[in-house]
Design a protein around this motif. Structure first.
Motif, PDB file in Angstrom:
ATOM      1  N   GLY A  51       0.786  -1.229   0.000  1.00  0.00           N
ATOM      2  CA  GLY A  51       0.000   0.000   0.000  1.00  0.00           C
ATOM      3  C   GLY A  51       0.813   1.272   0.000  1.00  0.00           C
ATOM      4  N   ILE A  52       2.145   1.129   0.045  1.00  0.00           N
ATOM      5  CA  ILE A  52       2.998   2.332   0.047  1.00  0.00           C
ATOM      6  C   ILE A  52       3.496   2.561  -1.377  1.00  0.00           C
ATOM      7  CG2 ILE A  52       5.100   3.382   0.974  1.00  0.00           C
ATOM      8  CD1 ILE A  52       4.764   1.475   3.399  1.00  0.00           C
ATOM      9  N   ARG A  53       3.326   3.777  -1.855  1.00  0.00           N
ATOM     10  CA  ARG A  53       3.720   4.109  -3.221  1.00  0.00           C
ATOM     11  C   ARG A  53       5.201   4.488  -3.226  1.00  0.00           C
ATOM     12  NH1 ARG A  53       3.506   8.791  -6.427  1.00  0.00           N
ATOM     13  NH2 ARG A  53       2.804   8.454  -8.567  1.00  0.00           N
ATOM     14  N   ARG A  64      14.369  -4.126  -3.207  1.00  0.00           N
ATOM     15  CA  ARG A  64      14.959  -2.806  -2.936  1.00  0.00           C
ATOM     16  C   ARG A  64      13.867  -1.737  -2.847  1.00  0.00           C
ATOM     17  NH1 ARG A  64      20.056  -0.654  -3.004  1.00  0.00           N
ATOM     18  NH2 ARG A  64      20.059   1.603  -3.128  1.00  0.00           N
ATOM     19  N   ALA A  65      12.904  -1.826  -3.747  1.00  0.00           N
ATOM     20  CA  ALA A  65      11.812  -0.848  -3.710  1.00  0.00           C
ATOM     21  C   ALA A  65      11.092  -0.935  -2.364  1.00  0.00           C
ATOM     22  CB  ALA A  65      10.856  -1.102  -4.861  1.00  0.00           C
ATOM     23  N   ALA A  66      10.897  -2.161  -1.897  1.00  0.00           N
ATOM     24  CA  ALA A  66      10.221  -2.333  -0.606  1.00  0.00           C
ATOM     25  C   ALA A  66      11.049  -1.715   0.512  1.00  0.00           C
ATOM     26  CB  ALA A  66       9.984  -3.813  -0.340  1.00  0.00           C
ATOM     27  N   ALA A  67      12.372  -1.975   0.475  1.00  0.00           N
ATOM     28  CA  ALA A  67      13.244  -1.416   1.517  1.00  0.00           C
ATOM     29  C   ALA A  67      13.208   0.107   1.480  1.00  0.00           C
ATOM     30  CB  ALA A  67      14.664  -1.936   1.327  1.00  0.00           C
ATOM     31  N   LEU A  68      13.197   0.658   0.272  1.00  0.00           N
ATOM     32  CA  LEU A  68      13.135   2.121   0.141  1.00  0.00           C
ATOM     33  C   LEU A  68      11.812   2.663   0.686  1.00  0.00           C
ATOM     34  CD1 LEU A  68      14.752   2.435  -3.405  1.00  0.00           C
ATOM     35  CD2 LEU A  68      15.702   3.340  -1.276  1.00  0.00           C
ATOM     36  N   GLU A 117       0.196  -8.619  -7.624  1.00  0.00           N
ATOM     37  CA  GLU A 117      -1.152  -8.628  -8.197  1.00  0.00           C
ATOM     38  C   GLU A 117      -1.098  -8.961  -9.682  1.00  0.00           C
ATOM     39  OE1 GLU A 117      -3.973  -5.714  -6.200  1.00  0.00           O
ATOM     40  OE2 GLU A 117      -4.098  -5.081  -8.305  1.00  0.00           O
ATOM     41  N   GLY A 118      -1.886  -9.937 -10.078  1.00  0.00           N
ATOM     42  CA  GLY A 118      -1.944 -10.305 -11.490  1.00  0.00           C
ATOM     43  C   GLY A 118      -0.919 -11.341 -11.890  1.00  0.00           C
ATOM     44  N   ARG A 119      -0.077 -11.771 -10.954  1.00  0.00           N
ATOM     45  CA  ARG A 119       0.931 -12.784 -11.279  1.00  0.00           C
ATOM     46  C   ARG A 119       0.695 -14.031 -10.429  1.00  0.00           C
ATOM     47  NH1 ARG A 119       6.784  -9.988 -12.363  1.00  0.00           N
ATOM     48  NH2 ARG A 119       5.993  -8.188 -13.524  1.00  0.00           N
ATOM     49  N   LYS A 120       1.013 -15.164 -11.012  1.00  0.00           N
ATOM     50  CA  LYS A 120       0.848 -16.412 -10.283  1.00  0.00           C
ATOM     51  C   LYS A 120       2.024 -16.627  -9.330  1.00  0.00           C
ATOM     52  CE  LYS A 120      -1.694 -18.827 -13.903  1.00  0.00           C
ATOM     53  NZ  LYS A 120      -1.618 -19.854 -14.940  1.00  0.00           N
ATOM     54  N   VAL A 123       2.377  -4.924  -4.871  1.00  0.00           N
ATOM     55  CA  VAL A 123       3.129  -5.985  -4.202  1.00  0.00           C
ATOM     56  C   VAL A 123       2.633  -6.147  -2.763  1.00  0.00           C
ATOM     57  CG1 VAL A 123       5.433  -6.737  -3.452  1.00  0.00           C
ATOM     58  CG2 VAL A 123       5.178  -5.440  -5.581  1.00  0.00           C
ATOM     59  N   ALA A 124       2.455  -7.396  -2.375  1.00  0.00           N
ATOM     60  CA  ALA A 124       2.173  -7.685  -0.962  1.00  0.00           C
ATOM     61  C   ALA A 124       3.337  -8.490  -0.410  1.00  0.00           C
ATOM     62  CB  ALA A 124       0.879  -8.476  -0.832  1.00  0.00           C
ATOM     63  N   THR A 125       3.912  -8.010   0.667  1.00  0.00           N
ATOM     64  CA  THR A 125       5.068  -8.712   1.233  1.00  0.00           C
ATOM     65  C   THR A 125       4.684  -9.626   2.388  1.00  0.00           C
ATOM     66  OG1 THR A 125       5.622  -7.041   2.890  1.00  0.00           O
ATOM     67  CG2 THR A 125       6.509  -6.715   0.663  1.00  0.00           C
TER      68      THR A 125
END
Lengths: 950, 75
Positions: free
Chosen positions: A29-31, A42-46, A74-77, A93-95
């Motif tokens: 939920g964070i942009r 890395r994007a998640a860490a940022l 979302e949208g990927r298996k 992305v859900a972590t």
């Protein structure tokens, strides 16, 4: 400060141009907006979201093996690994989810089933999401994170828990039982260090980290840089000091005191004791990497040989008498004053040290100029990079390398001349090798086949194996090809350089005597090879020159530096990233000691003592009239001592009785002095001739700054109080005061403030700013408040670039029937300079004595076998070393190091020196080698030196 | 007093490295270099050595040393 944990973003930043495409993703939920190609991890860490991981760390490319960093997109298996999945536009992305938690728990449970339970206590590794091992195994940290409290499988099954530890390395252990085969160590060795010493041997359950081909770490190709230890997420690879002392609990950020790379380190402490030195990722010079010296060889600071009390004696034949600081200072001052009263104000002087901080050097040169009242101050840079100062000043207008180290990442062709970075500047060598593995071409100009000529995944396009002493002929041949084959960057020259000096140089360099065909007779390198290498350099989009003491320590050292500058200007390879002239400085603060006014003709900032305007600046601040005449250089001081006109000397942290050429002459000069004051950590070779010994401080006690080879000013912060009771600059101040010139500072920062107030290139530097931004590259002033990573952008410091004609003038040191071989000297990875520091560490296990390398044919001709004792005889002296037959040597050339006083390498080197600066010609000494029944003087075993292997 | 042999070697070496210039320019380069980097005592000793005959000085080095006497008010 508590233990400093630098953030770990899991995967490396993607280098992105300013206008590079960016993508936006949503993580829990964070942009977050990141450069294209950035991993989801890395994007998640940022975004501030930690994803559990074991095989990922941001110094290494993603590997995707541990299966812990799984996410849902979302949208990927499935549940892809976030470390290997690049961000896509508007990816959601859900972590964390029940499914991910279940998967992670299952994976973690399997890891733990074959992992020592006491890793929690014996280990020293960091918690997830942070770099910095502080007592927790990352695997156990993750177990806690995923809520794993029990291992269903038990620990009785087939496992590795009884695997035998490898404790061969003096500094770290490898415990296979704690290894999870994540390959971080292997990848660190490959990607960061570039040695490729480690691998995963075996398959499946039998997979095991292996050094070289199943050897011990000590017997393998491992260079003990420590990258693997740092990368290891468990306690499999652990520093022995951590095992012995326990995990650290606080950090002091400081700077290494070895080579001119100037690596930033986290001194990790437990109370007042250093537990380990860990390279700082935030360090601009090293970005988290290290070498065996900086990482591990700091134990000398607490070695029993440290002299912590001032001592005096009337005569050098007397025993030393420990005295108070006050008595030592008063004694030294009274004798210095008495010498001046009898023999004149210019009868005394001193030498500053490139191992000391800028502040310490500044204060010593101030003491000499203001309190002694003359300019008899010189520095050990005299014997290494003084030609760099002269040559770059003449051509570009300032005495410094042009780039930062990071610049090499933009180089397409690297011309490496007279430098052996894998031994001398290993952390920069790793950076260079990274670039070479990505495709940059390498040209090596060196008599020896150094490791970079051919090493794993690196092979030089050309190795120009020239005769020692012929550099200038070689660089002229390069210039000749550039001019005569139409490779001059006419636009650059027209806009940036002097018309007349270029025209004159162009005519000079085009002469037939400078052609590769003509110089082949001098250098011994085939003309076609030189032409090909010159074309490669001249036609590259970005071509950079890196060089070392193989350039400067010649009778034509200054000419060669100017020749390289000519070449860079003619081809437009100056003034942007990826190019330039880059001196690889020997000692940690060579650049700084020169910047601080250590040369006898220059005040701080490379301004001549004869310049009334400059002198007035210092005279106002220092309230003392200054001498307008240049003072004595080191060799002049020695000659004058023998002649009787120079009688008192202060030597700060330098061992000229070992490091300087023609040691017999040096010792005769030292013995002639009425008063010699030595300030050092140890009673070194020079101290044998001293009347006053003043104890010094190690880098762990200093409070100041070092300036590295890229002009980067870094803070040196004390991790403990000075063991001798005083900072070195305090001692110089007290001596000056006792001489009748009051000098006082409350703290080191005040000295830097004075430097900034008097030296335009340092105008914007202060301890406060350094503490704020980490480091600054000079010039740092109103025009460049954040410093200057790349110099001469848009214009040279002197205005237009100045070309200098560089005719080849051969050295007067010639081979003959009696002395048919040429000796060159240098250094080796595990040792440093005169070895005063590294000889007092367990590094002696790699290099316990100086060795003479000799080509097989030269050895065979003389009946020399590998390991035999040989006499090395020159025109000025002889010594005995053990021979090593090495085909990396060319025929006719022999090589040794000068790390051990007993080997006497500088007993045989001569007084020949650079014509402009008197930098000694260490690289060319005519010698004969002969078998001898005499044995080399043996060195003491580490245990005898008071070192207990940890 | 500096060692004459050392003085001669040093100044001859400087002269050899600027000898490619026209004579007057080379002399000027040498004297400029000596004034910038040699202490007064060594310059005085060099001039005194020339006064003593200047044995073994190359012609260019000797001319530069003479020029030191003319142009350098301080020795």
């Amino acid at each position: 400060m508590t233990l400093l944990r630098e953030p770990d973003y899991g995967t490396p930043a993607r280098p992105a141009a300013v206008d590079a495409e960016r993508v936006t993703v949503h993580v829990d939920g964070i942009r977050v907006s990141v450069p294209a190609g950035t991993s989801v991890m890395r994007a998640a860490a940022l975004a501030g979201v930690d994803i559990p991981k074991l095989c990922a760390t941001d110094s290494l490319e993603p590997f995707g093996s541990c299966r812990l960093c799984l996410v849902e997109i979302e949208g990927r298996k499935g549940a892809p690994a976030s470390c290997t999945t690049p961000c896509g536009p508007d990816m959601v992305v859900a972590t964390h989810s029940p499914r991910l938690a279940r998967l992670r728990r299952g994976v973690t449970e399997l890891y733990l089933s074959d992992h020592p339970q006491d890793c929690l206590t014996s280990g020293v590794h960091g918690v997830d999401g942070e770099d910095g091992k502080d007592g927790e195994c990352e695997l156990h940290g993750i177990a806690a994170t995923v809520g794993l409290t029990d291992v269903r499988y038990g620990f009785e099954g087939k496992n590795h828990l009884d695997a035998v530890k490898d404790e061969s390395n003096p500094y770290f252990t490898f415990d296979p039982a704690a290894c999870i085969a994540c390959s971080r160590c292997v990848r660190a060795c490959d990607e960061v260090q570039g040695t490729f010493a480690l691998t995963i041997a075996g398959r499946g359950f039998g997979s095991m980290v292996s050094a070289s081909a199943g050897e011990s770490f000590m017997a393998s190709e491992c260079v003990s840089c420590g990258a693997c230890v740092q990368a290891c997420p468990t306690s499999a690879l652990t520093e022995k000091t951590v095992i012995e002392l326990g995990p650290p609990n606080r950090t002091v950020l400081t700077t290494c005191a070895y080579c001119g790379v100037g690596c930033s380190f986290k001194a990790e402490m437990r109370g007042d004791e250093v537990v380990r030195m860990v390279p700082a990722k935030s360090g601009g010079a090293n970005e988290g990497h290290s070498c065996v010296k900086g990482r591990f060889a700091w134990g000398y600071a607490s070695h029993r040989d440290r002299q912590l009390s001032p001592m005096v004696r009337e005569s050098i034949n007397d025993e030393w008498r420990p005295v108070s600081w006050d008595e030592a200072i008063a004694y030294a001052a009274s004798r210095l004053k008495a010498i001046q009263a009898e023999h004149g104000v210019r009868s005394i002087g001193g030498i500053t040290s490139s191992r000391c901080t800028n502040e310490e050097v500044f204060v010593v040169q101030k003491m000499i100029r203001a309190a002694f009242g003359n300019n008899n101050v010189d520095t050990c840079a005299r014997v290494c990079h003084s030609p760099t100062g002269y040559g770059l000043s003449q051509t570009f207008g300032t005495s410094a390398g042009t780039q930062d180290f990071k610049s090499v990442e933009q180089a397409d062709v690297i011309l490496l001349i007279g430098a052996n970075p894998t031994d001398g500047h290993p952390v920069f060598a790793s950076r260079m090798k990274q670039r070479l593995r990505k495709g940059a071409a390498l040209v090596v100009v060196d008599p020896r086949r150094i490791d970079l000529v051919r090493s794993p995944h690196v092979e030089a396009a050309h190795h120009l194996q020239l005769q020692p002493g012929t550099n200038v002929a070689m660089v002229n041949a390069f210039g000749h090809v550039v001019v005569t084959e139409g490779l001059v960057d006419r636009d650059f020259v027209a806009q940036r350089c002097e018309d007349d000096s270029f025209a004159q140089w162009e005519e000079f360099i085009a002469r037939p005597e400078n052609s590769p065909e003509a110089t082949e007779q001098i250098t011994g390198v085939p003309a076609e090879q030189v032409r090909a290498a010159a074309r490669l350099y001249a036609t590259a989009p970005n071509a950079a020159i890196y060089y070392g003491l193989g350039v400067t320590e010649h009778s034509q050292g200054s000419t060669m530096v100017m020749g390289m500058a000519n070449l860079a200007m003619a081809t437009g390879n100056i003034g942007r990233e990826g190019v330039g002239i880059n001196p690889l400085r020997g000692q940690n603060n060579v650049q700084g000691s020169c910047d601080m006014g250590s040369f006898p003709h220059e005040l701080p900032g490379y301004r001549h003592v004869g310049d009334d305007t400059v002198r007035e600046v210092f005279e106002q601040v220092w309230a003392r009239t200054l001498d307008a005449e240049p003072g004595l250089r080191i060799p002049n001081m020695l000659d004058a001592a023998i002649a009787g006109s120079y009688r008192g000397m202060f030597i700060q942290g330098e061992d000229i009785a070992q490091s300087d050429p023609n040691v017999k002459h040096v010792k005769a000069a030292l013995a002639s002095l009425e008063l010699l004051i030595v300030q050092d950590l140890f009673l070194n070779e020079t101290a044998a001739f001293a009347h006053v010994f003043l104890p010094g401080t190690s880098f762990l006690e200093k409070d100041g700054t070092f300036t590295n080879a890229e002009r980067r000013i870094n803070r040196v912060r004390p991790v403990m109080e000075p063991r001798c009771g005083k900072q070195e600059w305090q001692v110089a101040c007290e001596l000056a005061t006792a001489m009748g010139y009051p000098m006082h500072y409350d703290r080191g920062s005040q000295i830097m403030d004075e430097i900034a107030a008097t030296t335009p290139t340092f105008a914007g530097v202060s301890f406060a700013k350094l503490d704020e931004v980490g480091s600054l590259q000079w010039p740092c002033n109103d025009s460049a408040p954040d410093g200057t990573p790349t110099m001469h952008v848009g214009g040279f410091v002197r205005g237009k670039g100045h070309f200098v004609d560089t005719p080849f003038v051969a050295t007067d040191e010639r081979t003959s029937r009696k002395f048919p071989l040429i000796l060159t000297t240098g250094r080796i990875l595990s040792q440093y300079n005169v070895g005063a520091q590294t000889r007092r560490t367990l590094n002696v296990q790699w290099h316990g004595e100086d060795i003479l390398e000799i080509h097989p044919h030269d050895a065979e001709e003389r009946g020399i076998v590998d390991g035999a004792a040989v006499a090395i005889i020159s025109r000025v002296g002889q010594t005995v070393l053990r021979a090593k037959i090495a085909d990396r040597m060319p025929q006719g050339v022999v090589y040794t190091t000068f790390h051990y006083p007993s080997s006497g390498a500088n007993i045989v080197t001569t007084d020949y020196s650079d014509w402009a600066t008197n930098c000694p010609e260490y690289k060319v000494t005519a010698v004969q080698i002969a078998p001898t029944s005499q044995e080399p003087v043996s060195e003491q075993a580490p245990q005898e030196l008071g070192m207990v292997p940890r | 007093m500096s060692d004459p042999a050392t003085l001669v070697r040093m100044v001859n070496q400087i002269a050899a490295n600027v000898a490619h210039h026209p004579h007057d320019q080379a002399v000027a380069e040498i004297t400029k270099h000596l004034r910038a980097t040699w202490p007064l005592s060594m310059r005085v000793d060099l001039v005194a050595y020339v006064d003593g005959g200047g044995l073994d000085l190359t012609p260019l080095a000797a001319d530069a040393a003479e020029q030191l006497r003319v142009g350098d008010a301080k020795p």
